[in-house]
Each structure stands twice: as structure tokens, then as C-alpha cells.
Design a protein around this motif. Structure first.
Motif, PDB file in Angstrom:
ATOM      1  N   CYS A 249      57.504 111.042   7.949  1.00 40.67           N
ATOM      2  CA  CYS A 249      56.363 110.128   7.885  1.00 40.67           C
ATOM      3  C   CYS A 249      55.548 110.327   6.613  1.00 40.67           C
ATOM      4  O   CYS A 249      55.065 109.365   6.012  1.00 40.67           O
ATOM      5  N   ILE A 250      55.409 111.559   6.198  1.00 37.17           N
ATOM      6  CA  ILE A 250      54.551 111.860   5.058  1.00 37.17           C
ATOM      7  C   ILE A 250      55.111 111.254   3.776  1.00 37.17           C
ATOM      8  O   ILE A 250      54.378 110.711   2.948  1.00 37.17           O
ATOM      9  N   SER A 251      56.423 111.321   3.606  1.00 40.43           N
ATOM     10  CA  SER A 251      57.037 110.769   2.393  1.00 40.43           C
ATOM     11  C   SER A 251      57.276 109.267   2.502  1.00 40.43           C
ATOM     12  O   SER A 251      57.051 108.519   1.541  1.00 40.43           O
ATOM     13  N   ASN A 252      57.747 108.815   3.658  1.00 42.94           N
ATOM     14  CA  ASN A 252      58.161 107.421   3.810  1.00 42.94           C
ATOM     15  C   ASN A 252      57.002 106.452   3.991  1.00 42.94           C
ATOM     16  O   ASN A 252      57.067 105.310   3.512  1.00 42.94           O
ATOM     17  N   CYS A 253      55.959 106.882   4.691  1.00 43.21           N
ATOM     18  CA  CYS A 253      54.918 105.931   5.092  1.00 43.21           C
ATOM     19  C   CYS A 253      53.502 106.339   4.705  1.00 43.21           C
ATOM     20  O   CYS A 253      52.539 105.753   5.185  1.00 43.21           O
ATOM     21  N   SER A 255      51.855 105.891   2.054  1.00 45.92           N
ATOM     22  CA  SER A 255      51.128 104.884   1.268  1.00 45.92           C
ATOM     23  C   SER A 255      50.767 103.649   2.081  1.00 45.92           C
ATOM     24  O   SER A 255      50.022 102.784   1.599  1.00 45.92           O
ATOM     25  N   LEU A 256      51.289 103.550   3.298  1.00 42.86           N
ATOM     26  CA  LEU A 256      51.022 102.368   4.115  1.00 42.86           C
ATOM     27  C   LEU A 256      49.635 102.457   4.735  1.00 42.86           C
ATOM     28  O   LEU A 256      49.228 103.494   5.261  1.00 42.86           O
ATOM     29  N   THR A 257      48.904 101.365   4.688  1.00 39.93           N
ATOM     30  CA  THR A 257      47.569 101.316   5.291  1.00 39.93           C
ATOM     31  C   THR A 257      47.533 100.436   6.527  1.00 39.93           C
ATOM     32  O   THR A 257      46.583 100.475   7.302  1.00 39.93           O
ATOM     33  N   ASP A 258      48.570  99.621   6.700  1.00 44.14           N
ATOM     34  CA  ASP A 258      48.644  98.742   7.869  1.00 44.14           C
ATOM     35  C   ASP A 258      49.489  99.409   8.949  1.00 44.14           C
ATOM     36  O   ASP A 258      49.794 100.593   8.883  1.00 44.14           O
ATOM     37  N   LYS A 259      49.892  98.655   9.935  1.00 42.36           N
ATOM     38  CA  LYS A 259      50.704  99.176  11.026  1.00 42.36           C
ATOM     39  C   LYS A 259      52.027  99.720  10.499  1.00 42.36           C
ATOM     40  O   LYS A 259      52.690  99.079   9.681  1.00 42.36           O
ATOM     41  N   LEU A 260      52.423 100.899  10.982  1.00 42.43           N
ATOM     42  CA  LEU A 260      53.660 101.522  10.528  1.00 42.43           C
ATOM     43  C   LEU A 260      54.866 100.780  11.108  1.00 42.43           C
ATOM     44  O   LEU A 260      54.788 100.190  12.195  1.00 42.43           O
ATOM     45  N   PRO A 261      56.012 100.821  10.435  1.00 43.61           N
ATOM     46  CA  PRO A 261      57.190 100.071  10.905  1.00 43.61           C
ATOM     47  C   PRO A 261      57.728 100.549  12.252  1.00 43.61           C
ATOM     48  O   PRO A 261      58.408  99.788  12.937  1.00 43.61           O
ATOM     49  N   CYS A 262      57.422 101.799  12.643  1.00 40.18           N
ATOM     50  CA  CYS A 262      57.909 102.295  13.920  1.00 40.18           C
ATOM     51  C   CYS A 262      56.977 101.949  15.077  1.00 40.18           C
ATOM     52  O   CYS A 262      57.304 102.196  16.249  1.00 40.18           O
TER      53      CYS A 262
END
Length: 397
Positions: A249-253, A255-262
């Protein structure tokens, strides 16, 4: 005073919102069922990935230790058994009262079935008034009211263990009657995660010591959660829904600020998912909680499962030494289910423990009246509540 005529104008908006949310929940539930079926076919692989990347996963996902679609019938309890339960209540300290102190009241219940024995239903009150009781928590930035709640948790656990051990293993006597110790709510004390180590060491060790006492006399411990809002089990399905090769999660997501893909089924709760998998009297797969505070629980790490008790899907939690002992786990769940049936939807022992513990308005008044009499008796003057408190207790309207 609540003006219901003004509230009535807002009710249609609430009902419309709930109707839309119910439709969205049905869609999430269908997707969650598909994810569960997919995850079951590669459950071992997902668990291995979870363990490998646990330090890089940013959400709490429980680990199943049985097949995800498990639905086991809970056995019928024996006719003769005993159930122990405790619950607590308190009076918070107030500078407007005649004395700055607080009270913790722990309700005790011991119910015997098939043994022709009288039950125990009473409470143990304790008043805290010394400076070391009232102000010790301020050194850690913890309000007295919060610290009082933590102390109450310790009192509930200690009282439960003392009551059960005294009954099960009295001097010169031996009982071979199945029994169960119950508490209302979770065995995972999430609040401990935010406490400084020194404060945590005053709360957790006595609780674990009480649990160890129950373990020594082979009395299973069970926490019962009605209307659970947990998503620990559903979060395991997020590992299946993850679009990346590894659940980092730390590397893949990061930078995401919205809902995560999972988060395709958020905010679906565990209890909603298992509604369609469990028949009345059945339990789900057993899960090992991944809450970080459990790393301090030693041999008492918490496991949980969901049970269709007939009126709802309840979450039940047990320590590791109960979860990994099939006969002890079955004993705990069967006695729990019997308690729910006897209590018409909620364990009767827990309901009675609450009734014994609760401090009502009349109890509060009598407590402070008794305290006032004693203060006057020893020669204290100007005894009384503040003018603010006196004014609030009456109205000129």
C-alpha cells in the motif's frame, strides 16, 4: 425541550437517504460475495502475501484460519452449566458536586443451569477520591474521565476472573461443570494503541493476568458484540480486490487521495456479509485479528468469528487459548448461544450484569446525600453543590 414539529420536516430526507444507501449496500454485498468465492480458491496464497507484506499494508485485515465459506453448526449446550458475566458503570467527577471524586460500579452475575443452585446478582462499587487516583493520568495528557473508563475495564476483568476462579476451584472441592465467562464488547482494547507505554502498563497487564487466571481453571472467555461495525474480515477481501501484484500500500497507493482501488465494497461491514452465508445457529470461519495492539497480548491474542444467533449476526471474540482448543471453543459458543436464546436475542447474563452495574439518577442522588451527611458529621462546613449546578436542576419556565 425537543421540538418534534421542527424535526418532522427533516425526516423525509433521512428516509430517502437510507433508501438509496440500502440499494448501494445490496450492490456491495453482491460484489463481496464474488470476491469471497474468488479468494477462497486461492486463500492460502493470499494469506502468505498478507503475512509477507503486513508491514506495508495500511489497513487492518484479519487472517482466516479456516476456509472462508465455513458455516459450522454450533452444538447444543449441556443441561448443567454455569455462566459468569460482569459489566461496569460509573459516576464521573464534577467540580460542581459537593466533592470531586468518581465511582466505579461493577455488576456481577453468576447463573447456574441444571444444578438447583441460587444465582449471584450483585455489584461491587468503589469510590476514588485520592489525588493519585484523580490526577495520575494527567502526566500522560489523559483526562480523568477517560482514565476512569480504562480503570473500569480493569475492574471488570479482575472481578470476572475472581468470581469464576472462586467458584470453579474452591479449596477442597472440584467441579466438572461446563462454564463460560462473558463480557459485553470487544476483547481488543483499541484505545491502548494511543496510550503512552507507562500508562498502558497500568491497564493491560492486570487484564491479561485476569485472563490467565481464567485459563488456569479452564474457563473459556468470550466477548460478545451486538450490532458490530467491524470490517476486519471484509478487509481481507481487499487483498483479493487489489489490482497490483503485491499488496504494498505504501508504494502503490501512497499518492492517492481519493478512494483506493481495493475499496470496492466499502463501507460494507462484516456482519452484513455473513448474513447470506450463515443459517441460525451456525458460525463463520475463525479469524485471527491483526490489530497491532495484540502484539502485546502474548498468549492471549484475540480471534473472532460471526454467529447467526437468530436475531442478528453477532461477533464473538475469544483469546487464542480458547480459539485453538476445539472443545473449549465449542463449549464457549454453545453456552453463548443458549444465553442469547434465554435472553430473547441478547445474552441474559450480560443484560443482568448491566442492570446490576448501572448507576441511575436516584442512585447518584443518594450517593451524594450520603457523602454530604458524612462530611457534615466530621465537621466540614460550606458543604454543597455549586450555584450553577443548583440552578440547572430547576426551571422557571
Amino acid at each position: 425541550m425537543l421540538d418534534l414539529t421542527k424535526i418532522a420536516k427533516q425526516i423525509p430526507g433521512i428516509s430517502q437517504h437510507l433508501r438509496v444507501e440500502a440499494a448501494a449496500t445490496r450492490q456491495r454485498l453482491e460484489l463481496a460475495q464474488k470476491l469471497l468465492i474468488q479468494a477462497k480458491s486461492q486463500q492460502e496464497e493470499i494469506v502468505n502475501r498478507q503475512q509477507q507484506w503486513r508491514d506495508r499494508i495500511t489497513f487492518a485485515a484479519a487472517t482466516p484460519i479456516e476456509p472462508l465459506d465455513t458455516a459450522i453448526e454450533i452444538s447444543t449446550p449441556p443441561e448443567g452449566h454455569t455462566v459468569f458475566a460482569t459489566d461496569g458503570s460509573q459516576l464521573s467527577p464534577s467540580h460542581h458536586e459537593i466533592a470531586y471524586c468518581y465511582l466505579i460500579n461493577v455488576g456481577r452475575v453468576m447463573l447456574h443451569y441444571g444444578q438447583s443452585l441460587y444465582p449471584l446478582l450483585d455489584s461491587l462499587p468503589e469510590v476514588f477520591y485520592r489525588p493519585e487516583d484523580l490526577y495520575v493520568s494527567r502526566q500522560w495528557g489523559i483526562r480523568t474521565e477517560e482514565w476512569m473508563g480504562y480503570r473500569r475495564t480493569v475492574s471488570e476483568a479482575s472481578t470476572l476472573a475472581e468470581m469464576a476462579c472462586r467458584w470453579v476451584n474452591p479449596p477442597g472441592a472440584h467441579f466438572d461443570i461446563p462454564n463460560l465467562a462473558m463480557v459485553d464488547g470487544s476483547l481488543i482494547y483499541w484505545f491502548l494503541e494511543s496510550l503512552p507505554a507507562e500508562a498502558r502498563d497500568r491497564i493491560l497487564p492486570p487484564i491479561l493476568e485476569a485472563w490467565e487466571q481464567l485459563r488456569s481453571v479452564n474457563v473459556p472467555l468470550l466477548g460478545y458484540l451486538s450490532a458490530s461495525r467491524s470490517t476486519e474480515a471484509v478487509n481481507f477481501l481487499r487483498l483479493q480486490a487489489c489490482p497490483h501484484e503485491t499488496p504494498n500500500c505504501i508504494s502503490n497507493c501512497a499518492s492517492l487521495t481519493d478512494k483506493l482501488p481495493c475499496q470496492v465494497i466499502d463501507p460494507l461491514r462484516d456482519a452484513a456479509l455473513w448474513t447470506n452465508f450463515l443459517q441460525p445457529g451456525q458460525r463463520s470461519s475463525l479469524f485471527r485479528s491483526s490489530a497491532r495492539i495484540l502484539e502485546s497480548y502474548q498468549a492471549h491474542r484475540v480471534y473472532f468469528c460471526y454467529v447467526n444467533v437468530g436475531t442478528e449476526i453477532a461477533r464473538t471474540e475469544v483469546p487464542e487459548w480458547v480459539a485453538l482448543n476445539p472443545s473449549l471453543l465449542d463449549q464457549a459458543l454453545s453456552l453463548m448461544l443458549a444465553q442469547v436464546h434465554k435472553g430473547y436475542g441478547y445474552p441474559v447474563a450480560l443484560a443482568e450484569a448491566h442492570n446490576q452495574a448501572v448507576v441511575r439518577g436516584g442512585d447518584r442522588t443518594r450517593f451524594f446525600a450520603l457523602l454530604e451527611q458524612q462530611m457534615i458529621r466530621v465537621g466540614l462546613k460550606n458543604v454543597g453543590i455549586s450555584y450553577k449546578e443548583a440552578r440547572k436542576r430547576g426551571s422557571i419556565a
